[in-house]
Design a protein around this motif. Structure first.
Motif, PDB file in Angstrom:
ATOM      1  N   SER A   1       0.845  -1.187   0.000  1.00  0.00           N
ATOM      2  CA  SER A   1       0.000   0.000   0.000  1.00  0.00           C
ATOM      3  C   SER A   1       0.884   1.242   0.000  1.00  0.00           C
ATOM      4  O   SER A   1       2.047   1.178   0.402  1.00  0.00           O
ATOM      5  CB  SER A   1      -0.909   0.023   1.229  1.00  0.00           C
ATOM      6  N   PRO A   2       0.352   2.398  -0.416  1.00  0.00           N
ATOM      7  CA  PRO A   2       1.111   3.652  -0.258  1.00  0.00           C
ATOM      8  C   PRO A   2       1.243   3.976   1.220  1.00  0.00           C
ATOM      9  O   PRO A   2       0.309   3.769   1.997  1.00  0.00           O
ATOM     10  CB  PRO A   2       0.269   4.693  -0.998  1.00  0.00           C
ATOM     11  N   PHE A   3       2.408   4.497   1.611  1.00  0.00           N
ATOM     12  CA  PHE A   3       2.651   4.814   3.021  1.00  0.00           C
ATOM     13  C   PHE A   3       2.785   6.310   3.266  1.00  0.00           C
ATOM     14  O   PHE A   3       2.250   6.840   4.235  1.00  0.00           O
ATOM     15  CB  PHE A   3       3.918   4.109   3.515  1.00  0.00           C
ATOM     16  N   ALA A   4       3.521   7.015   2.410  1.00  0.00           N
ATOM     17  CA  ALA A   4       3.751   8.443   2.646  1.00  0.00           C
ATOM     18  C   ALA A   4       3.915   9.199   1.342  1.00  0.00           C
ATOM     19  O   ALA A   4       4.521   8.692   0.394  1.00  0.00           O
ATOM     20  CB  ALA A   4       4.981   8.649   3.526  1.00  0.00           C
ATOM     21  N   GLN A   5       3.368  10.407   1.317  1.00  0.00           N
ATOM     22  CA  GLN A   5       3.665  11.373   0.260  1.00  0.00           C
ATOM     23  C   GLN A   5       4.259  12.594   0.928  1.00  0.00           C
ATOM     24  O   GLN A   5       3.638  13.226   1.781  1.00  0.00           O
ATOM     25  CB  GLN A   5       2.421  11.789  -0.520  1.00  0.00           C
ATOM     26  N   LEU A   6       5.501  12.935   0.537  1.00  0.00           N
ATOM     27  CA  LEU A   6       6.216  14.065   1.125  1.00  0.00           C
ATOM     28  C   LEU A   6       6.626  15.020   0.008  1.00  0.00           C
ATOM     29  O   LEU A   6       7.412  14.667  -0.864  1.00  0.00           O
ATOM     30  CB  LEU A   6       7.444  13.566   1.888  1.00  0.00           C
ATOM     31  N   ASP A   7       6.065  16.210   0.035  1.00  0.00           N
ATOM     32  CA  ASP A   7       6.363  17.209  -0.982  1.00  0.00           C
ATOM     33  C   ASP A   7       7.529  18.088  -0.530  1.00  0.00           C
ATOM     34  O   ASP A   7       7.612  18.482   0.631  1.00  0.00           O
ATOM     35  CB  ASP A   7       5.148  18.109  -1.223  1.00  0.00           C
ATOM     36  N   ILE A   8       8.448  18.387  -1.459  1.00  0.00           N
ATOM     37  CA  ILE A   8       9.566  19.298  -1.194  1.00  0.00           C
ATOM     38  C   ILE A   8       9.504  20.380  -2.272  1.00  0.00           C
ATOM     39  O   ILE A   8      10.207  20.330  -3.281  1.00  0.00           O
ATOM     40  CB  ILE A   8      10.917  18.555  -1.221  1.00  0.00           C
ATOM     41  N   PRO A   9       8.663  21.401  -2.083  1.00  0.00           N
ATOM     42  CA  PRO A   9       8.420  22.381  -3.149  1.00  0.00           C
ATOM     43  C   PRO A   9       9.653  23.163  -3.575  1.00  0.00           C
ATOM     44  O   PRO A   9       9.776  23.522  -4.743  1.00  0.00           O
ATOM     45  CB  PRO A   9       7.374  23.322  -2.527  1.00  0.00           C
ATOM     46  N   LEU A  10      10.558  23.441  -2.642  1.00  0.00           N
ATOM     47  CA  LEU A  10      11.686  24.313  -2.966  1.00  0.00           C
ATOM     48  C   LEU A  10      12.677  23.677  -3.943  1.00  0.00           C
ATOM     49  O   LEU A  10      13.487  24.378  -4.534  1.00  0.00           O
ATOM     50  CB  LEU A  10      12.406  24.736  -1.682  1.00  0.00           C
ATOM     51  N   ILE A  11      12.617  22.360  -4.102  1.00  0.00           N
ATOM     52  CA  ILE A  11      13.457  21.716  -5.118  1.00  0.00           C
ATOM     53  C   ILE A  11      12.610  21.001  -6.164  1.00  0.00           C
ATOM     54  O   ILE A  11      13.132  20.280  -7.009  1.00  0.00           O
ATOM     55  CB  ILE A  11      14.469  20.729  -4.495  1.00  0.00           C
ATOM     56  N   GLY A  12      11.287  21.154  -6.085  1.00  0.00           N
ATOM     57  CA  GLY A  12      10.414  20.583  -7.095  1.00  0.00           C
ATOM     58  C   GLY A  12      10.380  19.076  -7.099  1.00  0.00           C
ATOM     59  O   GLY A  12      10.452  18.444  -8.152  1.00  0.00           O
TER      60      GLY A  12
END
Length: 267
Positions: A178-189
């Motif tokens: 299953s999916p466990f985590a989505q982590l966005d890092i906008p400053l590096i896209g």
């Protein structure tokens, strides 16, 4: 302090916050917000992670709370585009009509080069209550530990990409649970999507991008030698879930500029 935090899912429910300090002396903290939902589906649960600097650290590296400041920062990378990818003409850098960000615009054909975030996919593999980690044999973060993960390629799903990256970096055949985590890092896209997975066979070996692969007991995970903040956050979330007796899906946004300070502190 990172302001751009989002919670996905339905609007009802409550949020409880607590401060977690995984190990002392590292100059940082994690704030974890656990959201419980009372409406259907009852199993829906998200956690939001915010990474903060310690009070002794300067606030000059902290991003502004306004989304426009993030947009301007990302637009700075556009200036690296000197020529058109379609006709080879020289590019100019300005804000097109009706838009808000600086773009690279071809001075000959007029086409605009848009830069889009990249998705990194990987697997958190549990086997006999241990987690499979790979020691990186390439830069960045040479010699540090990470989950098997890499860039998603055209023509594959996120889960397929995670399975492929696991095979390439750890020589392991896995089944995604299953999916466990989505982590966005906008400053590096970048956006990290990490899947829970299990080994199809208890066999693994380092690929060209890894120098070692090893199963770690949860208490033995080398938190002072992890390659990326996204991996640090993911593993902390998993350990918390194991302790609570329920593994959930998590979503959060990471301040990349803080990660650079974090890596300096743990060396």
């Amino acid at each position: 302090m990172l302001k751009a935090i989002q919670i996905l899912g339905c609007s009802s429910g409550f949020i409880s916050q607590r401060l977690k300090k995984p190990h002392s002396g590292n100059g940082f903290s994690l704030i974890s917000s656990k959201t419980s939902y009372n409406s259907t589906p009852k199993s829906l649960s998200f956690r939001v992670i915010r990474m903060l600097s310690s009070p002794s650290q300067s606030n000059s590296d902290a991003p502004s709370s306004s989304s426009s400041s993030v947009a301007v920062h990302l637009a700075g990378n556009v200036r690296k585009i000197k020529f058109c990818q379609w006709c080879g003409g020289p590019a100019k850098h300005e804000i097109p009509d009706g838009e808000e960000k600086i773009r690279a615009i071809c001075t000959l054909c007029g086409k605009i080069a848009y830069q889009n975030p990249k998705m990194v996919v990987g697997c958190l593999i549990e086997h006999d209550r241990k987690i499979l980690l790979c020691k990186r044999n390439i830069e960045p973060s040479f010699g540090l530990w990470t989950l098997p993960a890499g860039y998603l390629e055209i023509g594959e799903s996120a889960a397929e990409g995670a399975i492929r990256e696991t095979w390439e970096e750890a020589g392991a055949e896995v089944e995604v649970i299953s999916p466990f985590a989505q982590l966005d890092i906008p400053l590096i896209g970048q956006t990290y999507v990490i899947f829970l997975a299990k080994l199809k066979k208890p066999q693994f070996s380092p690929g060209p991008e890894s120098s070692e692969c090893c199963l770690f007991e949860l208490d033995d995970i080398p938190f002072d030698s992890l390659a990326f903040s996204s991996i640090f956050v993911t593993l902390n979330l998993y350990i918390e879930d194991v302790k609570s007796g329920k593994v959930k899906f998590h979503y959060g946004t990471i301040n990349k500029r803080f990660e650079m300070r974090l890596r300096h502190l743990v060396k």
